[in-house]
Design a protein around this motif. Sequence first.
Motif, mmCIF file in Angstrom:
data_model
loop_
_atom_site.group_PDB
_atom_site.id
_atom_site.type_symbol
_atom_site.label_atom_id
_atom_site.label_comp_id
_atom_site.label_asym_id
_atom_site.label_seq_id
_atom_site.Cartn_x
_atom_site.Cartn_y
_atom_site.Cartn_z
ATOM 1 N N GLY A 1 -28.260 -37.000 -8.403
ATOM 2 C CA GLY A 1 -26.975 -36.696 -8.286
ATOM 3 C C GLY A 1 -26.707 -35.583 -7.419
ATOM 4 O O GLY A 1 -25.788 -34.938 -7.453
ATOM 5 N N PHE A 2 -27.922 -34.907 -6.787
ATOM 6 C CA PHE A 2 -27.770 -33.516 -6.006
ATOM 7 C C PHE A 2 -26.420 -33.820 -4.885
ATOM 8 O O PHE A 2 -25.792 -32.768 -4.789
ATOM 9 C CB PHE A 2 -28.967 -33.220 -5.408
ATOM 10 N N SER B 1 -23.628 -41.882 -9.348
ATOM 11 C CA SER B 1 -22.596 -40.920 -9.329
ATOM 12 C C SER B 1 -22.345 -40.449 -8.001
ATOM 13 O O SER B 1 -20.996 -39.951 -7.802
ATOM 14 C CB SER B 1 -22.930 -39.812 -10.202
ATOM 15 N N ASN B 2 -23.189 -40.194 -6.942
ATOM 16 C CA ASN B 2 -22.865 -39.449 -5.950
ATOM 17 C C ASN B 2 -21.649 -40.444 -5.252
ATOM 18 O O ASN B 2 -20.835 -39.734 -4.613
ATOM 19 C CB ASN B 2 -24.003 -39.738 -4.912
ATOM 20 N N ALA B 3 -21.901 -41.756 -5.155
ATOM 21 C CA ALA B 3 -20.875 -42.450 -4.358
ATOM 22 C C ALA B 3 -19.613 -42.248 -4.878
ATOM 23 O O ALA B 3 -18.394 -42.219 -4.296
ATOM 24 C CB ALA B 3 -21.188 -43.929 -4.482
ATOM 25 N N VAL B 4 -19.424 -42.174 -6.263
ATOM 26 C CA VAL B 4 -18.050 -42.095 -6.719
ATOM 27 C C VAL B 4 -17.548 -41.002 -6.712
ATOM 28 O O VAL B 4 -16.189 -40.640 -6.174
ATOM 29 C CB VAL B 4 -18.322 -42.024 -8.561
ATOM 30 N N VAL B 5 -18.272 -39.602 -6.546
ATOM 31 C CA VAL B 5 -17.890 -38.123 -6.372
ATOM 32 C C VAL B 5 -17.320 -38.089 -4.902
ATOM 33 O O VAL B 5 -16.283 -37.537 -4.463
ATOM 34 C CB VAL B 5 -19.001 -37.240 -6.494
ATOM 35 N N ILE B 6 -18.124 -38.794 -3.991
ATOM 36 C CA ILE B 6 -17.688 -38.360 -2.377
ATOM 37 C C ILE B 6 -16.483 -39.467 -2.228
ATOM 38 O O ILE B 6 -15.966 -38.761 -1.488
ATOM 39 C CB ILE B 6 -18.930 -38.783 -1.588
ATOM 40 N N MET B 7 -16.225 -40.153 -3.030
ATOM 41 C CA MET B 7 -15.144 -41.117 -2.306
ATOM 42 C C MET B 7 -13.927 -40.617 -3.174
ATOM 43 O O MET B 7 -12.886 -40.876 -2.707
ATOM 44 C CB MET B 7 -15.416 -42.586 -2.901
ATOM 45 N N GLN B 8 -14.098 -39.472 -4.156
ATOM 46 C CA GLN B 8 -12.887 -38.981 -4.902
ATOM 47 C C GLN B 8 -12.697 -37.768 -4.033
ATOM 48 O O GLN B 8 -11.502 -37.473 -3.881
ATOM 49 C CB GLN B 8 -13.102 -38.656 -6.294
ATOM 50 N N THR B 9 -13.736 -36.963 -3.475
ATOM 51 C CA THR B 9 -13.160 -35.770 -3.166
ATOM 52 C C THR B 9 -13.145 -35.650 -1.594
ATOM 53 O O THR B 9 -12.603 -34.686 -0.849
ATOM 54 C CB THR B 9 -14.529 -34.752 -3.262
ATOM 55 N N VAL B 10 -13.541 -36.697 -0.960
ATOM 56 C CA VAL B 10 -13.090 -36.790 0.622
ATOM 57 C C VAL B 10 -11.878 -37.783 0.799
ATOM 58 O O VAL B 10 -12.024 -39.057 0.590
ATOM 59 C CB VAL B 10 -14.642 -37.469 1.155
ATOM 60 N N HIS B 11 -10.926 -37.708 1.761
ATOM 61 C CA HIS B 11 -9.977 -38.304 1.928
ATOM 62 C C HIS B 11 -10.588 -39.534 2.971
ATOM 63 O O HIS B 11 -11.200 -39.233 3.962
ATOM 64 C CB HIS B 11 -8.834 -37.544 2.711
ATOM 65 N N PRO B 12 -9.757 -40.734 2.708
ATOM 66 C CA PRO B 12 -10.347 -41.735 3.643
ATOM 67 C C PRO B 12 -9.644 -41.369 4.989
ATOM 68 O O PRO B 12 -8.665 -40.626 5.212
ATOM 69 C CB PRO B 12 -9.410 -42.798 3.120
#
Length: 357
Positions: A276-277, A339-350
């Motif tokens: 999850g780094f 969890s990485n995929a979840v976090v990046i898709m929440q914190t980065v705007h489409p």
Amino acid sequence: MTIRTRLACGIAMALGTLTCGLAQAFTTADADTIFEAHTKAFYRVENGKGWHLKTTEGGRKADFWMQAEMLEMVLDVHVRTKSKKQLEMFDELFHGFIAQHGRTWEKNDFNDDIMWMVIACARAHLATGNEEYLAVAKENFDLCYARAISKDLGGGLWWKTDNKSKNACVNGPGAIAAFLLGLATKDTSYTTKARELFLWERETLFDKRTGRIFDSIEKNGKVHNFALTYNQGTFVGAANLLGYNDEARLAAKFTMEKLCRDGYLPASGENGDGGGFNGIGVRWIARFMKDQREQATFEPWLQKNAEAAWQARRTEDNLSWCAWPKPTPPGPRHAWGCSNAVVIMQTVHPPEPEKKQ
């Protein structure tokens, strides 16, 4: 299919990021889907106490610090959606964590583990005003800081209670935790601690020429200079919160330009700490980017990785592992690695949708 469509599909296939036909960049609905998939696969709750399973095979709960960081993941979703559902989920996870580990965590020899959970609790208090979260965050920060701080090597926090090394993985999070507690309590002594920890890390573990964050320094002065995305991220996070924008930018650019291959964040094994780094790294780099309006520099790269995470998911359950852009394989998956995929898709705007001609 028109010539133009065939050409677009060929380019997409060559890039390996989009599927043929009417494929589009990831959307906010996709961000909802990836979180819902993770929740369905790993989240469990009983009598108001929640936890994440370690794997899709069930059984064991996720480890201490991985649980803490997946509590942060839930808060990341709340920041994007502003939904009370995630705050309710956080509360269940918080009470499940307390039921498992107690209200104080001095039995855990890893000081960084404690600081990760302090950050989660402090963030939750700032979002909700819940005094229980703040009380737990403050008590555990205080006990951890008292046992970990020393003048050896010029300052900074020991990684573990054996006092053998001082690591980026505790000093970056320690600075962030202290800063958030300063916001929550209005006690400037926490802000002072945050700045002192950051400045020690900047002086001892930061390459001022390149932006590399060294992993650690042993008690005898030997420096381990390999860099990891989560250490880069928490340094960027602390620098951003404390106003050291040049240092934050340099460390973020090092992550983007030196730790990635073809622009993609480095893959790690799912069944280990590294799984999850990248989520931690992205969380703080994306916040710096937004706070300092650095989208022109960092957003295309972050969006490329978010899109890769989404396209790498497996269709039967929408789980995406931590080695995008390679497709997620069949078989057991780990909550932490997914969890990485979840976090990046929440914190980065489409990306902005293309305007119709």
